[in-house]
Write a protein that holds these residues in place. Structure first.
Motif, short mmCIF file in Angstrom:
data_model
loop_
_atom_site.label_atom_id
_atom_site.label_comp_id
_atom_site.label_asym_id
_atom_site.label_seq_id
_atom_site.Cartn_x
_atom_site.Cartn_y
_atom_site.Cartn_z
N ALA A 119 0.73 -1.20 0.11
CA ALA A 119 -0.14 -0.10 0.00
C ALA A 119 0.84 1.40 -0.07
CB ALA A 119 -0.86 -0.06 0.97
N LEU A 120 1.80 1.31 0.92
CA LEU A 120 2.50 2.45 1.02
C LEU A 120 3.65 2.69 -0.02
CD1 LEU A 120 2.74 2.58 4.90
CD2 LEU A 120 1.19 3.94 3.34
N ILE A 121 4.62 1.52 0.00
CA ILE A 121 5.88 1.71 -1.13
C ILE A 121 5.11 1.36 -2.49
CG2 ILE A 121 8.11 0.63 -1.73
CD1 ILE A 121 8.30 0.10 1.32
N GLY A 122 4.34 0.32 -2.39
CA GLY A 122 3.99 0.13 -3.86
C GLY A 122 2.96 0.79 -4.60
N SER A 123 2.18 1.28 -3.67
CA SER A 123 1.01 2.20 -4.42
C SER A 123 1.08 3.75 -4.00
CB SER A 123 -0.39 1.69 -3.53
OG SER A 123 -0.64 0.28 -4.01
N ILE A 151 3.39 9.47 -6.10
CA ILE A 151 3.88 10.84 -5.58
C ILE A 151 5.36 11.03 -6.58
CG2 ILE A 151 4.83 12.11 -3.91
CD1 ILE A 151 2.99 10.39 -1.89
N ILE A 152 6.09 9.87 -6.55
CA ILE A 152 7.45 10.17 -7.14
C ILE A 152 7.33 9.92 -8.67
CG2 ILE A 152 9.66 9.23 -7.09
CD1 ILE A 152 9.26 8.30 -4.19
N LEU A 153 6.73 9.02 -9.17
CA LEU A 153 6.66 8.84 -10.69
C LEU A 153 5.58 9.26 -11.21
CD1 LEU A 153 7.49 5.02 -10.51
CD2 LEU A 153 9.00 7.04 -10.54
N GLY A 154 4.45 9.60 -10.72
CA GLY A 154 2.90 9.97 -11.62
C GLY A 154 3.13 11.12 -12.26
N ARG A 155 3.51 12.42 -11.66
CA ARG A 155 3.24 13.58 -12.46
C ARG A 155 4.63 13.46 -13.50
NH1 ARG A 155 4.01 16.54 -8.86
NH2 ARG A 155 1.77 17.30 -8.41
N ARG A 156 5.68 13.43 -13.24
CA ARG A 156 6.93 13.27 -14.07
C ARG A 156 6.85 12.46 -15.21
NH1 ARG A 156 12.20 15.64 -13.04
NH2 ARG A 156 11.98 17.19 -11.47
N THR A 157 6.27 11.04 -14.99
CA THR A 157 5.94 10.10 -16.11
C THR A 157 4.84 10.33 -17.29
OG1 THR A 157 6.47 8.21 -14.49
CG2 THR A 157 4.87 7.72 -16.46
N ARG A 158 3.84 11.10 -16.62
CA ARG A 158 2.74 11.74 -17.45
C ARG A 158 3.31 12.95 -18.41
NH1 ARG A 158 0.13 14.43 -20.37
NH2 ARG A 158 -2.19 14.53 -20.51
N LEU A 159 4.24 13.77 -17.80
CA LEU A 159 4.74 14.95 -18.54
C LEU A 159 5.59 14.46 -19.73
CD1 LEU A 159 5.28 17.56 -15.68
CD2 LEU A 159 3.68 17.91 -17.47
N PHE A 187 -3.34 13.30 -6.99
CA PHE A 187 -3.68 13.14 -5.63
C PHE A 187 -4.85 12.38 -5.39
CE2 PHE A 187 -6.24 14.54 -2.15
CZ PHE A 187 -5.42 14.76 -1.11
N LYS A 188 -5.91 12.38 -6.11
CA LYS A 188 -6.78 11.53 -5.89
C LYS A 188 -6.54 10.26 -5.92
CE LYS A 188 -10.68 14.77 -7.01
NZ LYS A 188 -11.79 15.19 -7.63
N GLY A 189 -6.10 9.87 -7.28
CA GLY A 189 -5.59 8.41 -7.49
C GLY A 189 -4.58 8.00 -6.56
N ALA A 190 -3.73 8.75 -5.95
CA ALA A 190 -2.72 8.07 -4.94
C ALA A 190 -3.60 7.74 -3.76
CB ALA A 190 -1.75 9.20 -4.44
N VAL A 191 -4.63 8.47 -3.31
CA VAL A 191 -5.38 8.00 -2.06
C VAL A 191 -5.99 6.86 -2.29
CG1 VAL A 191 -7.20 8.75 -0.64
CG2 VAL A 191 -5.41 10.73 -1.24
N ILE A 192 -6.88 6.96 -3.48
CA ILE A 192 -7.76 5.89 -3.89
C ILE A 192 -6.95 4.44 -3.88
CG2 ILE A 192 -9.21 4.70 -5.41
CD1 ILE A 192 -9.96 7.78 -6.39
#
Length: 520
Positions: A81-85, A90-98, A276-281
């Motif tokens: 949950a914490l390391i894998g999700s 947080i670390i990859l999401g935004r930069r990967t999309r951009l 943000f929403k995706g990280a929480v969910i």
């Protein structure tokens, strides 16, 4: 039986309907593979979570690690949950999309090829994915065999055919968007099923505290020498084997950072709010599904008398969770079967989509076929989805009929080779301009060769690395050293090409004052 069959038929009907309903959205490669990069937070988060967890986790890993580590196995779920999700978002999401959008990349090999300005790296990555995703895909079927036998009394081959046909129809018809919608529905089923199973398992032994007390008084078997000297160790904080527990946590949690079918979910992010929403969910989803699965498995020793045994007397781990559920009410058994089927199909759809799109866009296009228009690319992806499902089905059938454990064990090998090859180059590639082509190749080669050698020469490895799980965790961590060291010792990448890649991070955007107070 009527209840169980009815639930299964309704599930099949809804899944196929969704695939056919969204077929018009799969008219281009971008829409078919990435949903037009316009998938919202709920669908993206559930697609991430359901691609993460399959029958391998719920039946195989939960039974195996619950038996070995007791209640300490819940640490694996917390790590997932914490390391894998949470952290990947947080670390990859935004930069990967951009960067993937900036480079117009639809697959991980395509990203590697553009980011490191190397066609050979793109082809190499696509070959690694092709080689190691096939056995991973085949392993998904293993957890279904005993559950279907228990619930329906039918041959496992029928289960394989039904699952293959169902997945093929809705993925081929509707592409990524149909897969994401089905993942959302399948995720809801998984959440409801896990919570219900936890309640029934605890109720079997008088509730939570009574179940813990019973587990604390379980007598370790002859195969548990470490546990024999520590009464109650199966309810202790870190269990009887903390070091191997750490290896499982690292591989199954950190591994998601380098698995192409997981990372590709970030390519399709719609907006900033989705992150943000995706990280929480996805984190909450993983807490319930992974935490719940390993929590259930931790009570497997309370059912020790009825489980199957292998030749040396050790438990057949795949039989533990199905045995726990034999006396469940018919309705709950039906829900559990649909739960495991949902988990497996969602992961299977992600794997075949990744394999087919990668092989088409990164290997066939421009190499085998110099001219490949969009229509031919779509046709190739759809045909390869059929091929990959067929190959995985044949391997799974051979494994089941022949009782060949070797193929079943390839799950850990596959995960380790893929994550070990891609995690460090991908992460460093998003943040550090100095990463060299030689460093990427070094990581690819070291991880792939190390994991292949671990299959054929296991006894030559140190004891702790004879486990494919520990070996996978080792190559992932080694990548974090290999990439920077080799990069600093080899030729500096072309500055102009690197700056072009990183320019996507320098663009400015305007936001409302309600989101940012602005400069003083």
């Amino acid at each position: 039986m009527f209840i169980k069959v009815s639930l299964l038929l309704v599930f099949f009907a809804v899944t196929i309907f969704i695939g056919l309903y969204f077929r018009k959205r799969a008219s281009s490669v971008n829409n078919f593979v990435l949903g037009g990069r316009s998938v919202g937070p709920w669908l993206t988060a559930f697609a991430f979570g359901t691609s993460y967890f399959s029958a391998v986790v719920f039946v195989g890993y939960a039974g195996q690690f619950g038996w070995k580590f007791g209640t300490a196995a819940v640490w694996i779920g917390l790590g997932n949950a914490l390391i894998g999700s949470l952290l990947p978002w947080i670390i990859l999401g935004r930069r990967t999309r951009l960067m993937t959008h900036h480079l117009n990349s639809a697959t991980m090999p395509e990203f590697f090829g553009s980011r490191f300005d190397s066609k050979s790296i793109k082809i190499g990555a696509s070959v690694i994915i092709f080689v190691f995703l096939i056995p991973y895909t085949a392993s998904l079927y293993n957890g279904l065999s005993r559950l279907f036998s228990m619930a329906y009394g039918i041959d496992f081959t029928i289960c394989i055919v039904a699952m293959a046909v169902l997945t093929g129809i809705y993925v081929i018809a509707g592409g990524y968007f149909a897969t994401a919608v089905n993942d959302f529905i399948q995720g809801i089923i998984m959440l409801v099923g896990i919570i219900a199973v936890i309640g029934v398992v605890l109720n079997d032994h008088g509730g939570f505290m009574s179940s813990l007390n019973a587990l604390a008084h379980v007598q370790p078997e002859a195969a548990d020498p470490a546990a024999a000297s520590a009464p109650g160790v199966f309810t202790s904080f870190f269990g009887p084997d903390p070091l191997n527990l750490l290896g499982v946590v690292l591989l199954t949690s950190l591994g998601t950072w380098g698995l192409p079918q997981m990372i590709q979910k970030f390519y399709a992010i719609k907006s900033e709010k989705t992150i943000f929403k995706g990280a929480v969910i996805s984190t909450v989803f993983a807490l319930v599904i992974a935490g719940g699965s390993y929590f259930i498995g931790s009570f497997g020793r309370l059912y020790a008398e009825g489980i199957d045994r292998v030749a040396n007397g050790s438990p057949n781990f795949d039989s533990i969770v199905p045995k726990m559920m034999e006396n469940f009410p018919a309705l709950l058994i039906g829900i559990v079967v649909v739960l495991v089927l949902s988990a497996s199909i969602s992961t299977l759809s992600a794997l075949v989509m990744t394999s087919a799109s990668t092989f088409t866009l990164d290997f066939l296009k421009g190499n085998i076929f110099k001219k490949m228009d969009e229509k031919r690319q779509l046709l190739s992806i759809r045909l390869l989805i059929v091929v990959f499902i067929l190959i995985a089905s044949i391997i799974a059938t051979i494994q089941f009929k022949g009782r060949i454990d070797f193929i079943a064990q390839l799950m850990g090998i596959s995960w380790g080779a893929l994550a070990g090859s891609f995690l460090a180059p991908f992460l460093y590639g998003l943040y550090w301009k100095r990463v060299s082509k030689a460093a990427v190749w070094s990581c690819f080669g070291f991880s792939s060769v190390f994991m292949i050698l671990n299959i054929f020469f296991k006894s030559a490895f140190p004891t702790i690395l004879q486990s494919s799980i520990n070996a996978g965790a080792f190559v992932m961590l080694a990548g974090f050293i290999i990439v920077p060291v080799v990069s600093l010792l080899t030729k500096t990448p072309d500055k102009k090409a690197v700056e072009s890649c990183f320019s996507c991070y320098e663009e400015t955007v305007s936001v409302k004052v309600s989101e940012d107070l602005g400069n003083e």
